[in-house]
Structure formats: C-alpha cells, structure tokens
Design an enzyme around this catalytic site. Structure first.
Site, PDB file in Angstrom:
ATOM      1  N   GLY A  81     -13.352  -1.152  -7.163  1.00 49.56           N
ATOM      2  CA  GLY A  81     -14.532  -0.121  -7.216  1.00 49.56           C
ATOM      3  C   GLY A  81     -14.554   1.120  -5.777  1.00 49.56           C
ATOM      4  N   GLY A  82     -13.363   0.585  -5.310  1.00 54.49           N
ATOM      5  CA  GLY A  82     -13.382   1.292  -3.861  1.00 54.49           C
ATOM      6  C   GLY A  82     -14.223   0.496  -2.580  1.00 54.49           C
ATOM      7  N   ASP A  85      -7.270   9.117   0.514  1.00 56.23           N
ATOM      8  CA  ASP A  85      -8.186   7.638   1.147  1.00 56.23           C
ATOM      9  C   ASP A  85      -7.451   8.090   2.691  1.00 56.23           C
ATOM     10  OD1 ASP A  85      -9.217   6.561  -0.700  1.00 56.23           O
ATOM     11  OD2 ASP A  85      -7.808   5.147  -0.611  1.00 56.23           O
ATOM     12  N   ASN A 108      -5.928   4.804  -7.154  1.00 52.90           N
ATOM     13  CA  ASN A 108      -6.994   5.479  -6.189  1.00 52.90           C
ATOM     14  C   ASN A 108      -8.161   5.742  -7.212  1.00 52.90           C
ATOM     15  OD1 ASN A 108      -8.110   6.224  -4.379  1.00 52.90           O
ATOM     16  ND2 ASN A 108      -8.011   7.958  -3.538  1.00 52.90           N
ATOM     17  N   ARG A 157       0.477  -1.297   0.099  1.00 46.01           N
ATOM     18  CA  ARG A 157       0.327  -0.108  -0.476  1.00 46.01           C
ATOM     19  C   ARG A 157       0.860   1.181  -0.472  1.00 46.01           C
ATOM     20  NH1 ARG A 157      -4.739   1.849  -1.023  1.00 46.01           N
ATOM     21  NH2 ARG A 157      -5.565   3.170   0.995  1.00 46.01           N
ATOM     22  N   THR A 197      -4.126  -0.228  -7.303  1.00 43.45           N
ATOM     23  CA  THR A 197      -5.344   0.943  -7.200  1.00 43.45           C
ATOM     24  C   THR A 197      -3.983   2.217  -7.608  1.00 43.45           C
ATOM     25  OG1 THR A 197      -6.762   2.485  -6.647  1.00 43.45           O
ATOM     26  CG2 THR A 197      -5.109   1.436  -4.927  1.00 43.45           C
ATOM     27  N   THR A 235      -8.974   1.335  -8.506  1.00 40.53           N
ATOM     28  CA  THR A 235      -9.194   0.156  -8.466  1.00 40.53           C
ATOM     29  C   THR A 235      -8.468  -1.292  -9.641  1.00 40.53           C
ATOM     30  OG1 THR A 235      -9.490  -0.687  -7.864  1.00 40.53           O
ATOM     31  CG2 THR A 235      -8.689   0.123  -6.169  1.00 40.53           C
ATOM     32  N   SER A 255     -11.069  -0.744   1.833  1.00 38.88           N
ATOM     33  CA  SER A 255     -11.544  -1.537   1.536  1.00 38.88           C
ATOM     34  C   SER A 255     -11.210  -2.379   0.468  1.00 38.88           C
ATOM     35  CB  SER A 255     -12.532  -0.558   0.855  1.00 38.88           C
ATOM     36  OG  SER A 255     -13.389   0.449   1.735  1.00 38.88           O
TER      37      SER A 255
END
Length: 574
Positions: free
Chosen positions: A466-467, A416, A394, A99, A392, A374, A446
């Site tokens: 899809g967030g 985020d 974002n 991340r 992603t 993503t 998520s």
C-alpha cells in the site's frame, strides 16, 4: 414459550450465527506445520504445497512471488523489485535488497521538471531486481528444484486464471491506461473492454518467459545473450526507454544486515535502508513505549490514538532524511538517530495530549514522495524458518506498459525518486537531495517486511502493501496484537489511520467483499478537538500476518495465518 423468551432466543440464535460466521472467515487459518498468508489465496495455496513437499520457506517465497506476478499483475511481477527478510530457525537473519535501480543513462535532472514523465510511461521504468533476488535467496536456502518453483506461475499464465475481485477493481481504476497500451490491451481486455470479475485471463508470452526462466534461470533475464533480456530491452528501446542490456547485466542484489530493536519483551527484525519501514517503525515504537512504561493503558482509547498519530508524524518527518546508503554516508547517521531510544524519549516529551502541531514541530525538513501499490506475503515453514516479502511494480500496472514480447508489466519505480523541482505545494517543503536520481541508485521505500521474536523464539511475521501507508498499517497491526491484545484477525481488521502532508487520513473503506472499515466517529471528534486535519480515504492497505501461538503448559503450538480481507486474499497452511 412467552414472547420475551422467544425474543431472547432469537437474539441468542443471531449472536451464535454471527459468531459462527466470524469463526468461519477464510481470511484466517490455524495450522501446525506451515502457513503462507498472501494477497491472493491461489498463491497462498501454491506456497503451502511447496512447504508440504519439504520446501524451505524461501522455496515457498519464490513460488508465491512468481505466482502473484501472474494472477496479481497490477501490483507485482518480474518487471519490479522486492525486499525479502529471512530469519532461519537457528536464529540467523538476513535482509535481501532486490529493489529496482536507476539505469546508467539517468540523472537528477533527466525529466527537466516534468513530473509526469517520472510518474508513468517508458521513462519511469527502473532496472527490475525481483528475479535476481529470488534466485539468490533460493541458491542459499532452497531445497526444491528451481523449475518446480516456477511451474505454478507458468501454468497460471499459460492455462489462464479467473480475474479476482481485487484485480477487477484495479482494472476498473486503470481502464483508460490499459486500453491505451497495446501490450496491456492484448492481455487484459475483451471485446474492447477491460476484463471483469471471473473472466479468464491468459498471458501466453509471460508463460513463455517463465518457461525460459525455469530452464535457464538468471542467464535468460540478466545476460546480454539471454532471450528474455534481449526481448525485454528491444521492447523498451522501441518505446523510447533508457534501459539497456548492460543495466540488466550490472544489476546486483544487496544482502544487508537487518535492523533489530527491542520493544517491551519482544525483539523486532526489519529491513534497513533504502527501506525506511523498520527505521520509522522503530522510532514510533520507541516513542510510544514511554507511555506504556508510565501506564500500561497509555495507548488505549482516543487519547492513545492521538499519541500514536503524533509518534507517526515524528517518524514520517525523520524518514525523509533516508535514502540509498550506498550513495550517501549520512544515511547511517540518520538511521542511528532514528534507532536511538534517548532521542525517542526526548521526542515523546515534546508531544502534547491537548493539541497537534505544524510540520516544523516534528523537524520535517523535506517533502514526502507519494508511493503506491505493492504486494506482501508472510511465510513460516515446519522448521520455523520465517520469510517476510514485500514486492512491487509501484503504481497499478506500474508504468502502464506491458512488454509485448515477454508479457512482463514494467515498473514505474523511478517515481519513488525525488526530483529537484518536486516542491510540495501544501507544506512548501523542498525535495530531499538524498533521494535524487543517480545511475545505479535505489529509491527510498516504505516497504516494511517484519519478523517478531519473543524470548528468542519466532513469534510473528508481518508486512503490508500500500505504498507510503505501509508503515502506519504494519505498526498499527503490531500494536493491536502485542499491546492491545487483539486476536490476529481482529488486529488486521481494526479500522486504521494514516498520514499524508500533515493531514490525518482515516479509513472509510468498503472492501471488494463488502467489509466496511471506518474509524469511529468519537475518535474523529476527539482528534478534531486537538486540531488534527482529518481526511477520509478509501485506499486499501493490505496486511499479511502470521502468529505463532504456544499452548499453555504444553510444548504444542499452532500457526495462525491472516490475510487482510481488504484485498480478498486468504492464507493456506497444513
């Protein structure tokens, strides 16, 4: 032949024609050796070819991720980050956290209350981690040479690729932002307009970057004297950004212990915090299991839909208490409660079949942070090693900035994080301090890469892009297949519900290939009668699903790969 006979013959011919079309859909493939299901069929084929050459599922994951970063640049790429869940055929499972992190020169109050700076532009860029994570996983599991895995992406960037239906859609949605940035404009426009379907897109600077990565691996990207690192940081500096070469040098991939839990006769493996995906899914499924224990059909029909939504509301409320576990020890306590079956049983008792409630009923303490974009892919190889990866940058095209000297689209992952002034205007809830910005911290996510076992054997690989709505999407596909016994393609194609700020979002979407997805009217009426606030959404949440099927009374087996038609991707296998 009588008119009635002709009529029945016509009906029968139409039925078999539709049946043939359904069975021929390219979004599903049945193979015996290995399968790759990704957002773009070209990248699925890249991964399949790696598997055919004897590559490990992780080898294929590296090639697919890099490929997607080129041909699907609005959703992922070297400028972003990922979560990778690996389950080896021998049973060992690992969670690779790659991340993005907040740069050293950052703080909770860095935006002075201006959410626009957090949302887009050079100040929204966090330290990218995808390449570091892909390389670390490859060093541990890879069988094929690194250069071999980078080459397909490099070739696409140098030789060009056709703009896909979904990239065409993303370019239309982002036209003004693409035209406004010199780097994006140079790559994604022609004659003053954004590229359109089937136009050829080349990114020669990205091809050069990938060539350097193929040759020098991580040193060119994450070391002070690396060519890519210097070019990237110089571009960011010129634009007024915060990232420095020391941010790249100090980036660390985290290998974490996956979350595991039992659901009926299945074992589910998921990503731990700072991903909230598996924790939220676990809480939801533990609540819903109580209905199944009482009645196997307890989740069927409109009432079952209402119960699922109520479980989702509890899950979403709990997830706002999560964050980066390396920065807040309380995250472990929150996680423990979310995984606790006793607590889930108690929450289920508080659900009414006759009505929904306001946010305080679900113990919602903090406001939600909207998430975006993503890309996801699921892979199973010949040995039955499994990989589930969500990656992603974002939002569409991330920060809306492309580094001119590297060809890399920069993320806007700082969005985020929560900001102290981010009070929700609808629920009037405050932002969660656990997700405030701090140097080196990872924002809450998520993303929900998932691997499912049955009787100790690999059964399925699942995930979505899809967030914020990734969590309900993956949970619904899971329930569709494993509880409602839908075939894999039907499980993915079934219309879905989502959730946002105490409103139920129901799917009302025509995909880029003209498939129509809409929650049935009778379900919507049933929910309204129980006081749910309904709102239609045309947001496309994209699932990639691989299922391992065993033939009855035989040791033979097949792999069924499904790519969600909402993004017009397709799987590949051999």
């Amino acid at each position: 032949m009588s008119p009635s006979s002709l009529l029945w013959l016509s009906v029968a011919m139409l039925f078999f024609s539709l049946l043939a079309q359904a069975s021929a859909r390219r979004e599903e493939i049945v193979s015996t050796n290995g399968v790759v299901a990704s957002d773009d069929g070209r990248c699925s084929e890249v991964g399949r070819d790696v598997l055919k050459e004897g590559g490990h599922a992780v080898d294929a994951a590296v090639a697919v991720a890099l490929c997607l970063g080129v041909v699907s640049p609005a959703s992922s790429g070297l400028g972003g980050g990922s979560f990778m869940l690996i389950r080896e055929a021998n049973g060992k499972a690992q969670a690779f956290d790659m991340r993005e992190v907040a740069p050293k020169n950052s703080s909770a109050h860095m935006y002075n209350g201006n959410a626009d700076l957090k949302r887009t532009g050079i100040q929204s860029v966090a330290v990218p981690g995808e390449l570091a994570g892909l390389h670390k996983a490859w060093k541990q599991y890879g069988k094929l040479p690194w250069e071999r895995l980078v080459k397909p992406a490099e070739d696409f960037a140098r030789n060009g690729f056709e703009v896909s239906r979904y990239l065409d859609f993303q370019l239309k949605r982002s036209e003004q932002q693409v035209l406004a940035d010199m780097g994006l404009r140079r790559i994604f426009t022609k004659n003053g307009a954004v590229l359109k379907l089937n136009d050829i897109c080349k990114n020669e600077k990205l091809a050069e970057t990938l060539g350097l990565i193929a040759k020098h691996e991580l040193t060119t990207f994450y070391q002070r004297d690396g060519t890519v690192a210097n070019n990237l940081i110089n571009d960011i500096k010129k634009a007024g950004g915060r990232l420095k070469t020391t941010d790249l040098e100090n980036y660390q991939v985290k290998i974490r212990k996956p979350i595991t839990f039992k659901f009926l006769d299945l074992e589910v493996i998921g990503m731990p915090p700072p991903s909230a995906g598996a924790a939220t899914m676990t809480l939801m499924l533990n609540i819903l299991a109580q209905y199944i224990y009482k009645n196997p059909s307890g989740l069927n029909g409109s009432l079952g839909l209402h119960r699922k939504i109520e479980a989702l509301k509890y899950g979403f409320a709990a997830r706002t208490n999560l964050g980066d576990p390396d920065f807040d020890p309380n995250v472990a306590k929150v996680l423990s409660r979310m995984l606790n079956r006793r607590i889930a049983r108690q929450l289920q008792k508080n659900i009414s079949d006759n009505t929904t409630f306001t946010a305080d009923h679900y113990h919602q303490k903090w406001s939600e942070i909207p998430e975006h974009g993503t890309s996801h892919f699921s892979i199973v190889d010949k040995e039955r090693n499994a990989v589930s990866v969500t990656t992603t940058i974002n939002a569409f095209f991330g920060s809306k900035i492309l580094s001119p000297s590297t060809g890399i689209v920069l993320n806007n992952q700082m969005d985020d994080f929560a900001m102290p002034t981010d009070k929700d205007n609808i629920t009037h809830l405050n932002p969660a301090p656990v997700n405030f910005i701090h140097p080196g911290k990872r924002p809450l996510s998520s993303m929900n890469p998932t691997i499912i076992l049955k009787k100790g054997k690999l059964k399925a690989v699942l995930g979505a892009s899809g967030g914020l709505q990734i969590i309900p999407a993956t949970t619904e596909v899971f329930l569709n297949h494993f509880v409602h016994q839908m075939e894999p393609l039907a499980a993915v194609m079934a219309p879905r519900f989502y959730f946002s700020t105490n409103a139920v979002l129901y799917e009302n979407l025509t995909s880029v290939i003209n498939d129509v997805f809409q929650l049935p009217a009778n379900d919507r009426t049933f929910l309204q009668m129980r006081n749910h606030q309904l709102q239609s959404t045309d947001a496309a949440i994209i699932c990639q699903f691989v299922v391992r099927e065993f033939k009855s009374q035989k040791n033979d087996e097949t792999l069924i790969g499904v790519s969600d038609p909402r993004k017009a991707g397709f799987p590949a296998g051999y």
